[in-house]
Design an enzyme around this catalytic site. Structure first.
Site, PDB file in Angstrom:
ATOM      1  N   ASP A   1      -6.818  -1.897  -7.721  1.00 45.20           N
ATOM      2  CA  ASP A   1      -7.362  -2.543  -6.538  1.00 45.20           C
ATOM      3  C   ASP A   1      -7.692  -3.984  -6.890  1.00 45.20           C
ATOM      4  OD1 ASP A   1      -8.312  -1.716  -3.677  1.00 45.20           O
ATOM      5  OD2 ASP A   1      -9.768  -3.166  -4.419  1.00 45.20           O
TER       6      ASP A   1
ATOM      7  N   TYR B   1     -15.365 -10.895  -0.545  1.00 39.21           N
ATOM      8  CA  TYR B   1     -16.124  -9.678  -0.881  1.00 39.21           C
ATOM      9  C   TYR B   1     -17.320  -9.995  -1.773  1.00 39.21           C
ATOM     10  CZ  TYR B   1     -12.324  -6.928   1.084  1.00 39.21           C
ATOM     11  OH  TYR B   1     -11.413  -6.389   1.933  1.00 39.21           O
TER      12      TYR B   1
ATOM     13  N   ARG C   1      -6.045  12.061  -6.278  1.00 41.08           N
ATOM     14  CA  ARG C   1      -7.346  11.427  -6.078  1.00 41.08           C
ATOM     15  C   ARG C   1      -8.466  12.470  -6.160  1.00 41.08           C
ATOM     16  NH1 ARG C   1      -9.592   8.403  -0.780  1.00 41.08           N
ATOM     17  NH2 ARG C   1     -10.050  10.562  -0.275  1.00 41.08           N
TER      18      ARG C   1
ATOM     19  N   ARG D   1       0.825  -1.218   0.000  1.00 41.32           N
ATOM     20  CA  ARG D   1       0.000   0.000   0.000  1.00 41.32           C
ATOM     21  C   ARG D   1       0.863   1.274   0.000  1.00 41.32           C
ATOM     22  NH1 ARG D   1      -5.511  -0.130   1.254  1.00 41.32           N
ATOM     23  NH2 ARG D   1      -6.348  -2.134   0.675  1.00 41.32           N
TER      24      ARG D   1
ATOM     25  N   ARG E   1      -2.908   7.068   0.809  1.00 41.21           N
ATOM     26  CA  ARG E   1      -3.387   8.285   1.467  1.00 41.21           C
ATOM     27  C   ARG E   1      -2.407   8.969   2.401  1.00 41.21           C
ATOM     28  NH1 ARG E   1      -8.653   5.064   3.170  1.00 41.21           N
ATOM     29  NH2 ARG E   1      -6.979   3.556   3.171  1.00 41.21           N
TER      30      ARG E   1
HETATM   31  O1  CP3 Z   1       0.264   0.871  -3.211  1.00 41.38           O
HETATM   32  C1  CP3 Z   1      -0.301  -0.198  -3.422  1.00 41.38           C
HETATM   33  O2  CP3 Z   1      -0.216  -1.188  -2.659  1.00 41.38           O
HETATM   34  C2  CP3 Z   1      -1.065  -0.389  -4.712  1.00 41.38           C
HETATM   35  C3  CP3 Z   1      -2.460  -0.212  -4.671  1.00 41.38           C
HETATM   36  C4  CP3 Z   1      -3.396  -1.138  -3.918  1.00 41.38           C
HETATM   37  C5  CP3 Z   1      -4.630  -0.667  -3.418  1.00 41.38           C
HETATM   38  N1  CP3 Z   1      -5.344  -1.728  -2.957  1.00 41.38           N
HETATM   39  C6  CP3 Z   1      -5.055   0.721  -3.450  1.00 41.38           C
HETATM   40  C7  CP3 Z   1      -6.149   1.154  -2.566  1.00 41.38           C
HETATM   41  C8  CP3 Z   1      -3.349  -2.512  -3.672  1.00 41.38           C
HETATM   42  C9  CP3 Z   1      -2.237  -3.496  -3.955  1.00 41.38           C
HETATM   43  C10 CP3 Z   1      -4.593  -2.869  -3.077  1.00 41.38           C
HETATM   44  C11 CP3 Z   1      -4.965  -4.241  -2.716  1.00 41.38           C
HETATM   45  C12 CP3 Z   1      -6.151  -4.494  -1.906  1.00 41.38           C
HETATM   46  N2  CP3 Z   1      -7.381  -3.909  -1.995  1.00 41.38           N
HETATM   47  C13 CP3 Z   1      -6.237  -5.509  -0.925  1.00 41.38           C
HETATM   48  C14 CP3 Z   1      -5.138  -6.469  -0.594  1.00 41.38           C
HETATM   49  C15 CP3 Z   1      -4.029  -5.822   0.150  1.00 41.38           C
HETATM   50  C16 CP3 Z   1      -4.264  -5.604   1.598  1.00 41.38           C
HETATM   51  O3  CP3 Z   1      -4.067  -4.471   2.044  1.00 41.38           O
HETATM   52  O4  CP3 Z   1      -4.582  -6.579   2.308  1.00 41.38           O
HETATM   53  C17 CP3 Z   1      -7.524  -5.475  -0.382  1.00 41.38           C
HETATM   54  C18 CP3 Z   1      -8.062  -6.363   0.713  1.00 41.38           C
HETATM   55  C19 CP3 Z   1      -8.250  -4.464  -1.073  1.00 41.38           C
HETATM   56  C20 CP3 Z   1      -9.673  -4.091  -0.896  1.00 41.38           C
HETATM   57  C21 CP3 Z   1      -9.832  -2.692  -0.488  1.00 41.38           C
HETATM   58  N3  CP3 Z   1      -9.543  -1.586  -1.279  1.00 41.38           N
HETATM   59  C22 CP3 Z   1     -10.289  -2.210   0.743  1.00 41.38           C
HETATM   60  C23 CP3 Z   1     -10.711  -3.089   1.908  1.00 41.38           C
HETATM   61  C24 CP3 Z   1     -10.289  -0.815   0.666  1.00 41.38           C
HETATM   62  C25 CP3 Z   1     -10.835   0.141   1.674  1.00 41.38           C
HETATM   63  C26 CP3 Z   1     -10.058   0.144   2.908  1.00 41.38           C
HETATM   64  C27 CP3 Z   1      -9.048   1.238   2.888  1.00 41.38           C
HETATM   65  O5  CP3 Z   1      -7.852   0.942   3.026  1.00 41.38           O
HETATM   66  O6  CP3 Z   1      -9.501   2.359   2.736  1.00 41.38           O
HETATM   67  C28 CP3 Z   1      -9.769  -0.437  -0.584  1.00 41.38           C
HETATM   68  C29 CP3 Z   1      -9.520   0.924  -1.072  1.00 41.38           C
HETATM   69  C30 CP3 Z   1      -8.127   1.269  -1.502  1.00 41.38           C
HETATM   70  N4  CP3 Z   1      -7.334   0.505  -2.309  1.00 41.38           N
HETATM   71  C31 CP3 Z   1      -7.436   2.476  -1.222  1.00 41.38           C
HETATM   72  C32 CP3 Z   1      -6.205   2.413  -1.890  1.00 41.38           C
HETATM   73  C33 CP3 Z   1      -5.144   3.480  -1.954  1.00 41.38           C
HETATM   74  C34 CP3 Z   1      -7.983   3.622  -0.418  1.00 41.38           C
HETATM   75  C35 CP3 Z   1      -8.935   4.341  -1.301  1.00 41.38           C
HETATM   76  C36 CP3 Z   1      -8.867   5.817  -1.112  1.00 41.38           C
HETATM   77  O7  CP3 Z   1      -8.013   6.482  -1.733  1.00 41.38           O
HETATM   78  O8  CP3 Z   1      -9.708   6.300  -0.354  1.00 41.38           O
END
Ligand code: CP3
Length: 341
Positions: free
Chosen positions: A71, A149, A34, A21, A25
């Site tokens: 994502d 999910y 964003r 990640r 943010r």
């Molecule tokens: O930098 C990176 O790692 C690349 C981008 C990336 C994102 N999501 C961006 C993201 C990656 C590799 C993921 C994978 C992801 N997404 C996983 C597996 C990795 C992990 O952390 O376990 C999972 C379970 C998800 C599902 C997901 N996406 C959730 C549960 C959420 C909301 C929770 C949260 O962290 O806000 C997201 C949203 C998400 N994916 C964000 C980002 C940067 C936040 C969105 C925003 O900008 O508000």
């Protein structure tokens, strides 16, 4: 590339580092892009902007690898499930999968993978702009993590709907997992053809499955994907990250290169069980990033544990949004310094 060499266990001038990640943010420049995109999904769908945020942590932190900005949930989304990211609640699928008819209605195989063109376009743009000594990691969710999910419709604490299916109608759960696995094989193949250097499979919700059922409902599907990719693209390293499965370490098998160790598993234990067969990635507890002292203590200890082992530095799960950027910079620099050979 140092990162790719390290994935294959070859000697490198220092141990490379990246953070799960890392594009996100905690970076003010991410928040700006964003805002420009309007929302998170628009950002995933816009190759120019997704490329920009992919490169931000490389410029800011000097990590050894970029990870594609996208994502895991774009896959079920393109299989036909309507996806929303609800403020404060995270991802939501309006109509979760409850029956065989729902599974049959999903777009499958290569047809679904072809709908993810914006991901492949993003990869091509990143490869044009990313420095040639840095690797680009492409990724997917594990079929199990995606299925949680698709079945629950959103994040869950108990996984009770999935687990009800697991124990009372396992054939239905396997039908979902098999359909997702087929799409993911094509999806990762197309990411490779677009230019990614490394694959990571995220099984973020591995710990929800009891150890004796983990192979049947998750691990074997990840290995099926790895086998498919390895047969065609043996030069692309594969990282598998199953979060929270220390009780499964004795049963780990399969043709992949790097085992991602989560923060709840001691690195010394992972090294003892898996270190001779796989390169290990990880595993600082992400909240240590709130304190430089706590970060230093962990990085030095990891470097010491892995000094004769094959290792890639990372966190043991994703970085949180309120971590100070300078602490993330400190972590990356320190990993690269302490491991210099
Ligand atoms: O930098 C990176 O790692 C690349 C981008 C990336 C994102 N999501 C961006 C993201 C990656 C590799 C993921 C994978 C992801 N997404 C996983 C597996 C990795 C992990 O952390 O376990 C999972 C379970 C998800 C599902 C997901 N996406 C959730 C549960 C959420 C909301 C929770 C949260 O962290 O806000 C997201 C949203 C998400 N994916 C964000 C980002 C940067 C936040 C969105 C925003 O900008 O508000």
């Amino acid at each position: 590339m140092i990162f790719v060499d390290a994935c294959f266990g070859k000697p490198t001038p220092y141990t490379p580092v990246w953070m799960m990640r890392q594009a996100g943010r905690y970076l003010p420049e991410y928040m700006e892009v964003r805002a420009k995109a309007g929302n998170f999904l628009n950002l995933c769908h816009n190759p120019e902007l997704a490329c920009e945020v992919t490169l931000q942590p490389v410029d800011r932190l000097g990590v050894d690898a970029a990870i594609l900005f996208s994502d895991i949930l774009v896959v079920p989304n393109e299989m036909g499930m309507k996806l929303d990211f609800v403020k404060g609640e995270g991802p939501v699928f309006e109509d979760p999968i409850i029956s065989q008819a729902d599974i049959d209605a999903l777009v499958g195989g290569e047809e679904a993978a072809n709908k993810l063109v914006y991901v492949y376009e993003t990869i091509k743009l990143i490869k044009e702009r990313l420095s040639h000594d840095k690797a680009l990691i492409g990724f997917t969710g594990a079929p199990w993590t995606l299925a949680t999910y698709m079945i629950e419709g959103q994040g869950t604490k108990t996984y009770n709907i999935c687990k009800k299916m697991m124990y009372s109608n396992p054939e239905l759960l396997h039908a979902i997992l098999a359909k997702v696995t087929e799409v993911v094989k094509f999806y990762m193949e197309k990411q490779i053809q677009a230019g990614i250097d490394v694959v990571q499979i995220f099984d973020s919700w591995a710990a929800a499955i009891e150890p004796s059922k983990y192979d049947e409902f998750s691990w074997k599907y990840m290995i099926e994907i790895a086998d498919y990719l390895k047969a065609k693209y043996p030069h692309i390293p594969i990282i598998i990250f199953p979060k929270g499965v220390p009780a499964f370490l004795d049963q780990v098998y399969g043709n992949f290169d790097v085992f991602g160790v989560d923060w709840s598993t001691p690195m010394a234990l992972a090294k003892e069980k898996l270190g001779s067969r796989y390169v290990l990635q990880g595993n600082m507890e992400p909240c240590r990033l709130y304190s430089q002292e706590a970060t230093k203590e962990c990085v030095e200890s990891l470097a010491n544990t892995m000094k004769e082992g094959r290792h890639i530095f990372n966190l043991g799960h994703g970085i949180l949004p309120d971590v100070p950027v300078e602490n993330a910079q400190y972590f990356v620099k320190l990993c690269q310094e302490v491991s210099k050979r």
